[in-house]
Design an enzyme around this catalytic site. Sequence first.
Site, short mmCIF file in Angstrom:
data_model
loop_
_atom_site.label_atom_id
_atom_site.label_comp_id
_atom_site.label_asym_id
_atom_site.label_seq_id
_atom_site.Cartn_x
_atom_site.Cartn_y
_atom_site.Cartn_z
CB CYS A 163 4.36 4.03 14.39
SG CYS A 163 2.35 5.08 13.64
CB CYS A 189 -3.03 6.69 -2.99
SG CYS A 189 -2.14 5.41 -1.86
CB CYS A 204 -1.96 10.09 0.08
SG CYS A 204 -0.74 9.88 -1.36
CB CYS A 220 1.63 2.61 -4.00
SG CYS A 220 3.07 4.10 -2.77
NE ARG A 224 5.03 9.66 -3.55
CZ ARG A 224 3.90 8.53 -3.31
NH1 ARG A 224 3.52 7.73 -2.78
NH2 ARG A 224 3.65 7.77 -4.51
CB CYS A 279 -2.27 2.15 15.45
SG CYS A 279 -2.12 0.41 14.65
CB CYS A 300 4.87 0.35 12.89
SG CYS A 300 3.93 -0.88 12.58
FE1 SF4 Z 1 -0.04 1.45 13.55
FE2 SF4 Z 1 1.50 3.15 12.82
FE3 SF4 Z 1 2.07 0.39 12.31
FE4 SF4 Z 1 0.31 1.94 10.79
S1 SF4 Z 1 2.29 2.12 11.19
S2 SF4 Z 1 -0.30 -0.07 11.39
S3 SF4 Z 1 -0.46 3.73 12.84
S4 SF4 Z 1 1.72 1.46 14.27
#
Ligand code: SF4
Length: 332
Positions: free
Chosen positions: A78, A147, A115, A207, A277, A71, A75
């Site tokens: 993550c 989902c 999901c 959601c 949840r 990705c 974030c």
């Molecule tokens: Fe990418 Fe993780 Fe952010 Fe989703 S949560 S956009 S997978 S870095």
Amino acid sequence: MNMIAAVPAWDAFAKKALDGEPLTVEEGLAVLEANDDELLPLMQAAFRVRKHYYGKKVKLNMIINAKSGLCPEDCGYCSQSIVSTAPVPKYTLLEKDTLLAGAREAMARKAGTYCIVAAGRGPTERELAQVVDAVKEIRATMPLKICACLGILKDGQAKRLAEAGVDRYNHNLNTSKANYPSITTTHTYDQRIETVEKVKMHGMSPCSGVIIGMGETNQEMIEMAYALRELDADSIPINFLNAIPGTPLEHAGRIPAMKALKVLALFRFICPAKEIRVAGGREVNLRSLQPLSLYAANSLFVGDYLTTAGQAITADHQIIEDMGFEIELNAR
Ligand code: SF4
């Protein structure tokens, strides 16, 4: 708040919730800052609200990590982000057969909702077409709700997912608007709101939830609950940070189990009729207090999360049975 005054206050909070009135900020702070000795009366009040809307039913949801790692976003929580060094599996979107096998596994686990989650900023046209193809077949052959969680949607993409039969789209707010830039810099809080609004516009159920434990204040947790009430999210996953080594938030620590329960009660009072949840980080943050979460929450993830392991399905089913709750089998 002293102990003698507190007990009637929780009942009053439940009554307010049942009357459709949100708690004030001061009342929300009283929940989050409640004395630990008040936990059981507080959870009992949250249970009154939960029981009114959902009885003792528990909805189960199962995730498949349909595209892992790789990705470009940053974030901080993550393990799949470009800035993470966590050793996670990296693969492109799973083939249709694998997505269908995951749906069958969801059925075997008594999950009513499957999901399909893909890492990334948003789906490419090719990825969207692959998901649409798999969703059509699942909808035609299995009584599951579906989902999708594929990131930021471009114009037209939400429509195509809705037409394929996606019931619900997940796009979490994650944290407060003020805290957002300290968690992610590659997209904004407002972009997330826009995607949720697109989902609603095309008739999918929104959601959207949060991750607790990313440096937000108690007041910001209350703002997050207000934001989701305002957004009218049907389903609200409350994640508790599972600080993964190799991510920027690896040293964030865990949420005390009793605090996590107070957070669940807060969201039940502010978003009383919604599916609340207990989501990622349930096992590591709530630990032995997991069963009490069902007094506020009416929904669980079963099985593994995106890159971390959940507990055995038998343990989740056991909690539900031992607490006298009942799995809500799919209504489709
Ligand atoms: Fe990418 Fe993780 Fe952010 Fe989703 S949560 S956009 S997978 S870095």
